[in-house]
Scaffold this motif. Sequence first.
Motif, PDB file in Angstrom:
ATOM      1  N   LYS A 125       0.976  -1.218   0.068  1.00  0.00           N
ATOM      2  CA  LYS A 125      -0.080   0.065   0.088  1.00  0.00           C
ATOM      3  C   LYS A 125       0.738   1.189   0.071  1.00  0.00           C
ATOM      4  CE  LYS A 125      -4.011   0.223   1.046  1.00  0.00           C
ATOM      5  NZ  LYS A 125      -5.287   0.376   0.252  1.00  0.00           N
ATOM      6  N   LEU A 126       2.011   1.213   0.604  1.00  0.00           N
ATOM      7  CA  LEU A 126       2.792   2.292   0.809  1.00  0.00           C
ATOM      8  C   LEU A 126       3.981   2.599  -0.191  1.00  0.00           C
ATOM      9  CD1 LEU A 126       3.538   2.537   4.660  1.00  0.00           C
ATOM     10  CD2 LEU A 126       2.315   4.144   3.195  1.00  0.00           C
ATOM     11  N   GLY A 127       4.228   1.409  -1.349  1.00  0.00           N
ATOM     12  CA  GLY A 127       4.992   1.166  -2.508  1.00  0.00           C
ATOM     13  C   GLY A 127       6.278   1.213  -1.919  1.00  0.00           C
ATOM     14  N   LEU A 128       6.495   0.327  -0.946  1.00  0.00           N
ATOM     15  CA  LEU A 128       7.951   0.482  -0.352  1.00  0.00           C
ATOM     16  C   LEU A 128       8.856  -0.726  -0.835  1.00  0.00           C
ATOM     17  CD1 LEU A 128       7.161   0.547   3.542  1.00  0.00           C
ATOM     18  CD2 LEU A 128       8.131   2.563   2.092  1.00  0.00           C
ATOM     19  N   GLY A 129       8.252  -1.546  -1.227  1.00  0.00           N
ATOM     20  CA  GLY A 129       9.085  -2.727  -1.932  1.00  0.00           C
ATOM     21  C   GLY A 129      10.085  -3.418  -1.288  1.00  0.00           C
ATOM     22  N   VAL A 130       9.998  -3.490   0.008  1.00  0.00           N
ATOM     23  CA  VAL A 130      11.032  -4.175   0.732  1.00  0.00           C
ATOM     24  C   VAL A 130      10.504  -5.276   1.404  1.00  0.00           C
ATOM     25  CG1 VAL A 130      12.440  -2.009   1.176  1.00  0.00           C
ATOM     26  CG2 VAL A 130      10.290  -2.816   2.873  1.00  0.00           C
ATOM     27  N   VAL A 131       9.137  -5.937   1.455  1.00  0.00           N
ATOM     28  CA  VAL A 131       8.942  -7.003   1.864  1.00  0.00           C
ATOM     29  C   VAL A 131       8.440  -8.117   1.062  1.00  0.00           C
ATOM     30  CG1 VAL A 131       7.129  -8.132   3.481  1.00  0.00           C
ATOM     31  CG2 VAL A 131       7.751  -6.083   4.005  1.00  0.00           C
ATOM     32  N   PRO A 132       9.167  -9.006   0.753  1.00  0.00           N
ATOM     33  CA  PRO A 132       8.799 -10.129  -0.115  1.00  0.00           C
ATOM     34  C   PRO A 132       7.359 -10.515  -0.101  1.00  0.00           C
ATOM     35  CG  PRO A 132      11.012 -10.961   0.867  1.00  0.00           C
ATOM     36  CD  PRO A 132      10.362  -9.788   1.533  1.00  0.00           C
ATOM     37  N   LYS A 133       6.602 -10.631  -1.244  1.00  0.00           N
ATOM     38  CA  LYS A 133       5.434 -10.844  -0.960  1.00  0.00           C
ATOM     39  C   LYS A 133       5.022 -11.927  -0.226  1.00  0.00           C
ATOM     40  CE  LYS A 133       3.041 -10.382  -4.918  1.00  0.00           C
ATOM     41  NZ  LYS A 133       2.417 -10.519  -6.267  1.00  0.00           N
ATOM     42  N   THR A 134       3.730 -11.796   0.694  1.00  0.00           N
ATOM     43  CA  THR A 134       3.478 -12.839   1.639  1.00  0.00           C
ATOM     44  C   THR A 134       1.900 -12.778   1.810  1.00  0.00           C
ATOM     45  OG1 THR A 134       5.453 -11.949   3.014  1.00  0.00           O
ATOM     46  CG2 THR A 134       3.743 -13.418   4.220  1.00  0.00           C
ATOM     47  N   LYS A 135       1.341 -13.888   1.753  1.00  0.00           N
ATOM     48  CA  LYS A 135       0.025 -13.932   1.894  1.00  0.00           C
ATOM     49  C   LYS A 135      -0.219 -15.222   2.835  1.00  0.00           C
ATOM     50  CE  LYS A 135      -1.082 -12.160  -2.760  1.00  0.00           C
ATOM     51  NZ  LYS A 135      -2.002 -10.964  -2.294  1.00  0.00           N
ATOM     52  N   VAL A 302       5.897   8.375   0.578  1.00  0.00           N
ATOM     53  CA  VAL A 302       5.002   8.111   1.521  1.00  0.00           C
ATOM     54  C   VAL A 302       4.280   9.275   2.053  1.00  0.00           C
ATOM     55  CG1 VAL A 302       6.203   5.938   1.963  1.00  0.00           C
ATOM     56  CG2 VAL A 302       6.486   7.671   3.187  1.00  0.00           C
ATOM     57  N   LEU A 303       4.748  10.290   2.164  1.00  0.00           N
ATOM     58  CA  LEU A 303       4.199  11.614   3.014  1.00  0.00           C
ATOM     59  C   LEU A 303       2.852  11.875   2.598  1.00  0.00           C
ATOM     60  CD1 LEU A 303       4.421  13.275   5.238  1.00  0.00           C
ATOM     61  CD2 LEU A 303       5.662  14.940   3.770  1.00  0.00           C
ATOM     62  N   SER A 304       2.732  12.028   1.286  1.00  0.00           N
ATOM     63  CA  SER A 304       1.124  12.183   1.023  1.00  0.00           C
ATOM     64  C   SER A 304       0.171  11.294   1.245  1.00  0.00           C
ATOM     65  CB  SER A 304       1.247  12.582  -0.721  1.00  0.00           C
ATOM     66  OG  SER A 304       1.570  11.488  -1.478  1.00  0.00           O
ATOM     67  N   ARG A 305       0.543  10.119   1.163  1.00  0.00           N
ATOM     68  CA  ARG A 305      -0.373   8.888   1.464  1.00  0.00           C
ATOM     69  C   ARG A 305      -0.497   8.795   3.144  1.00  0.00           C
ATOM     70  NH1 ARG A 305       1.804   3.936  -2.227  1.00  0.00           N
ATOM     71  NH2 ARG A 305       2.791   5.080  -3.749  1.00  0.00           N
ATOM     72  N   LEU A 306       0.521   8.934   3.817  1.00  0.00           N
ATOM     73  CA  LEU A 306       0.366   8.776   5.328  1.00  0.00           C
ATOM     74  C   LEU A 306      -0.465  10.065   6.083  1.00  0.00           C
ATOM     75  CD1 LEU A 306       3.839   7.501   6.223  1.00  0.00           C
ATOM     76  CD2 LEU A 306       1.733   6.335   6.175  1.00  0.00           C
ATOM     77  N   PHE A 311      -6.764   7.413   3.286  1.00  0.00           N
ATOM     78  CA  PHE A 311      -5.688   6.526   2.915  1.00  0.00           C
ATOM     79  C   PHE A 311      -5.560   5.639   4.224  1.00  0.00           C
ATOM     80  CE2 PHE A 311      -1.617   4.824   3.416  1.00  0.00           C
ATOM     81  CZ  PHE A 311      -1.361   4.114   1.965  1.00  0.00           C
ATOM     82  N   VAL A 312      -5.319   6.146   5.405  1.00  0.00           N
ATOM     83  CA  VAL A 312      -4.971   5.246   6.535  1.00  0.00           C
ATOM     84  C   VAL A 312      -6.287   4.487   6.902  1.00  0.00           C
ATOM     85  CG1 VAL A 312      -4.415   5.681   9.197  1.00  0.00           C
ATOM     86  CG2 VAL A 312      -3.365   7.195   7.292  1.00  0.00           C
ATOM     87  N   GLN A 313      -7.358   5.226   6.917  1.00  0.00           N
ATOM     88  CA  GLN A 313      -8.696   4.526   6.786  1.00  0.00           C
ATOM     89  C   GLN A 313      -8.842   3.271   6.082  1.00  0.00           C
ATOM     90  OE1 GLN A 313     -10.350   4.528   9.620  1.00  0.00           O
ATOM     91  NE2 GLN A 313     -11.955   2.969   9.107  1.00  0.00           N
ATOM     92  N   ASP A 314      -8.508   3.323   4.908  1.00  0.00           N
ATOM     93  CA  ASP A 314      -8.657   2.256   4.081  1.00  0.00           C
ATOM     94  C   ASP A 314      -7.809   1.036   4.362  1.00  0.00           C
ATOM     95  OD1 ASP A 314     -10.676   3.441   2.543  1.00  0.00           O
ATOM     96  OD2 ASP A 314      -9.241   4.386   0.911  1.00  0.00           O
ATOM     97  N   LEU A 315      -6.662   1.610   4.583  1.00  0.00           N
ATOM     98  CA  LEU A 315      -5.307   0.571   5.175  1.00  0.00           C
ATOM     99  C   LEU A 315      -6.026  -0.244   6.407  1.00  0.00           C
ATOM    100  CD1 LEU A 315      -2.601  -0.594   5.258  1.00  0.00           C
ATOM    101  CD2 LEU A 315      -1.877   1.179   6.364  1.00  0.00           C
TER     102      LEU A 315
END
Length: 401
Positions: A125-135, A302-306, A311-315
Amino acid sequence: MGKVCNHGNNFIYYDIFSTNSGDFNHFPDDPEFADIIQKAEQAIENGVFPERISQGSSGSYFVKDPKGKIIGVFKPKSEEPYGHLNPKWTKYFHKLCCPCCFGRGCLLPNQGYLSEAAASLVDTKLGLGVVPKTKVVYLASETFHYSAIDRAKSRGKKYALEKVPKVGRRFHRVGLPPKVGSFQLFVEGYREADYWLRRFEAEPLPENIRKQLQSQFERLVVLDYVIRNTDRGNDNWLIKYEKPGEGAEDDEHKVRSKSIAAIDNGLAFPFKHPDEWRAYPFHWAWLPQAKVAFSQETRDLVLSRLSDMNFVQDLCEDLYEMFKTDKGFDKAMFERQMSVMRGQVLNLTQALKDGKSPIQLVQMPRVVVERSRSGGQGRVVTLGNAFTQTFHCKRPFFSSW
């Protein structure tokens, strides 16, 4: 998983069908991930079983494809550090003999698998790209740790199918019940951050590569702070780096191949800030990179999203949809988890606006932002009609700040 009944073969057939992990694993919005899980299931069917990882305090497994290549890491809920089927007996002994020091008092027990998947969701959601995809997935394997009862039932089912061959041909994936857990895609070519950080001290990086590493590091900081990771050391985040002559593709940028992978996110999303014996600090806060102010690149990311409450409520709503699937889900406790996370987001937003560094961020007063209600501890500030911001002053006995 189906009901256990002794009133005729029809009930046996139903129980067998319900133990098919493929009945649970549906990812219509992510066909690539679905294909990987299908390969994992095919491998298990063909006798290429997941391999238990010796490190760590829980039952976790390297999952392979039909050719034996590692494609993911599976962490079953029932084999978490204090799960009832944890194969690492030391944790059971710890719980039995030292209950006063048992677990992390700020975390809900046996939700590590959800925390792993939720960290991946926040990362996306934050577009960070540091966590390998996990489900969250369901898998069954002979190499997982099962109770004697489950294994006895499995033998009974196989015996029943031998007596009814037609049913056996239809329900070929039978036996042990699938376990729910987190499945994280495996990343190749990475080593523990501690290894590379020591190397970088002895062999300083070129300035352009140092800036790239700093940018990636800041993304790790953003992730850990938002989810309030209570278990981040320099041994459970990874760096991939190629020096000249070690596989980089072009001569001009041979040193540029580097990235970060944030693994082991199972001890995050607390329902309160640590305020007991231990502070559970972020160990990256002692690194030189933590003294550098957040870059403009990170702020732009990330600042505009956070800073957007929608956005936070959607998260929070996306996390709710994930967490509510757990059998032990408690809506009130989930709301407390989100109150901590909203407080973390609030602090991080202010730190980014003020041009602070990661070390200054972790020194900010701890905050929770909960839905408005009367009462509460600490200094309270009302944020409109929807939420209340509370500053907590109590410090852990073992605190690093």
